[in-house]
Design a protein around this motif. Sequence first.
Motif, PDB file in Angstrom:
ATOM      1  N   MET A 152       0.856  -1.194   0.000  1.00 41.79           N
ATOM      2  CA  MET A 152       0.000   0.000   0.000  1.00 41.79           C
ATOM      3  C   MET A 152       0.887   1.238   0.000  1.00 41.79           C
ATOM      4  SD  MET A 152      -3.291  -0.323  -0.133  1.00 41.79           S
ATOM      5  CE  MET A 152      -3.913   1.194   0.624  1.00 41.79           C
ATOM      6  N   PRO A 153       0.548   2.285  -0.768  1.00 44.21           N
ATOM      7  CA  PRO A 153       1.412   3.464  -0.849  1.00 44.21           C
ATOM      8  C   PRO A 153       1.441   4.301   0.424  1.00 44.21           C
ATOM      9  CG  PRO A 153      -0.570   3.790  -2.129  1.00 44.21           C
ATOM     10  CD  PRO A 153      -0.592   2.381  -1.695  1.00 44.21           C
ATOM     11  N   VAL A 154       0.453   4.113   1.341  1.00 48.17           N
ATOM     12  CA  VAL A 154       0.433   4.833   2.611  1.00 48.17           C
ATOM     13  C   VAL A 154      -0.080   3.879   3.683  1.00 48.17           C
ATOM     14  CG1 VAL A 154      -0.481   6.768   3.933  1.00 48.17           C
ATOM     15  CG2 VAL A 154       0.012   7.061   1.510  1.00 48.17           C
ATOM     16  N   ASP A 155       0.615   3.845   4.854  1.00 49.26           N
ATOM     17  CA  ASP A 155       0.168   2.990   5.947  1.00 49.26           C
ATOM     18  C   ASP A 155      -0.925   3.700   6.747  1.00 49.26           C
ATOM     19  OD1 ASP A 155       1.890   0.935   5.307  1.00 49.26           O
ATOM     20  OD2 ASP A 155       3.495   1.651   6.645  1.00 49.26           O
ATOM     21  N   ALA A 156      -1.911   2.877   7.219  1.00 48.72           N
ATOM     22  CA  ALA A 156      -2.964   3.354   8.133  1.00 48.72           C
ATOM     23  C   ALA A 156      -3.709   4.568   7.580  1.00 48.72           C
ATOM     24  CB  ALA A 156      -2.360   3.671   9.499  1.00 48.72           C
ATOM     25  N   ALA A 157      -3.916   4.568   6.285  1.00 48.65           N
ATOM     26  CA  ALA A 157      -4.646   5.683   5.669  1.00 48.65           C
ATOM     27  C   ALA A 157      -6.146   5.365   5.619  1.00 48.65           C
ATOM     28  CB  ALA A 157      -4.136   5.959   4.267  1.00 48.65           C
TER      29      ALA A 157
END
Length: 278
Positions: A152-157
């Motif tokens: 995923m390109p951003v964690d916890a988004a």
Amino acid sequence: MATLNHARLLGDDAAPPVTGTAALASAAIPRRAAARPGALLAVATAGLLGMTVLVAGEPPAAAQGAQPDSRSVSVARALGIDSSSPLEDRSLTREGDLLEQLAVSRAERETEQAAAAQAQGQAEQAARAEAEARAAAEAKAAAEAARPTAVMPVDAARMTSSFGPRWGTLHAGVDLAAPMMTPEFAAMDGIVLQAGPASGFGLAVYIQHANGDVTVYGHMEKILVSAGQVVRAGDTIALVGNRGQSTGPHLHFEVRIGGLNGEPVDPLGYLRQWGVQI
């Protein structure tokens, strides 16, 4: 001085007369002893002893003018030893030669041992280097095998807008909201095509992957990569921002099939195909 005739005492008139010490010894014996054979034997013995004393007391023939034997035997020559140099000197020379030979032998042995130790050390060093290189290669291979193909390109988004029609136009990606300066990651291995200002995005990064597909990242506050740079899945490429046409800090993420101008597809479905759990 009276002379005692031994022949007469012994009953032998033909014997010559006895003179000197023997005669003195005979004169000291009483006459009555002459009649006894034992006494006669004692007198004769005393005379003989006196003669022996006189003979032993004479000087050696050499002292009386006799010439010694001029023939001489060389003991050194008989033993096979050169008499020109002392025996002790020859022994010392032989011992010195032996010590020198021992020193040379010891030096050669130490040189051989040093060379063997050096060769062994070099072999051990090469073996250690080879083992370390092999271990490093194995560790790298293991890390590569453990590294994800896609992330995923951003964690916890939090997704605030999905792929599809929006406000009468196609929203070609997904919006993933996250706090400002949250790290953004390359979704897959690839090479950076463009990195910098972009219309509507403020700032944007475009990465092409091995299969030719391109992923797009927009609205970031800061870009951390440059065009031509090789990145791997999970490498940080930018920090979340609110630049361009944006209503809050988030990442706009797209997937374009076949190239920079390829057809957009749903990024979440695409990542699922690569094993990303969303």
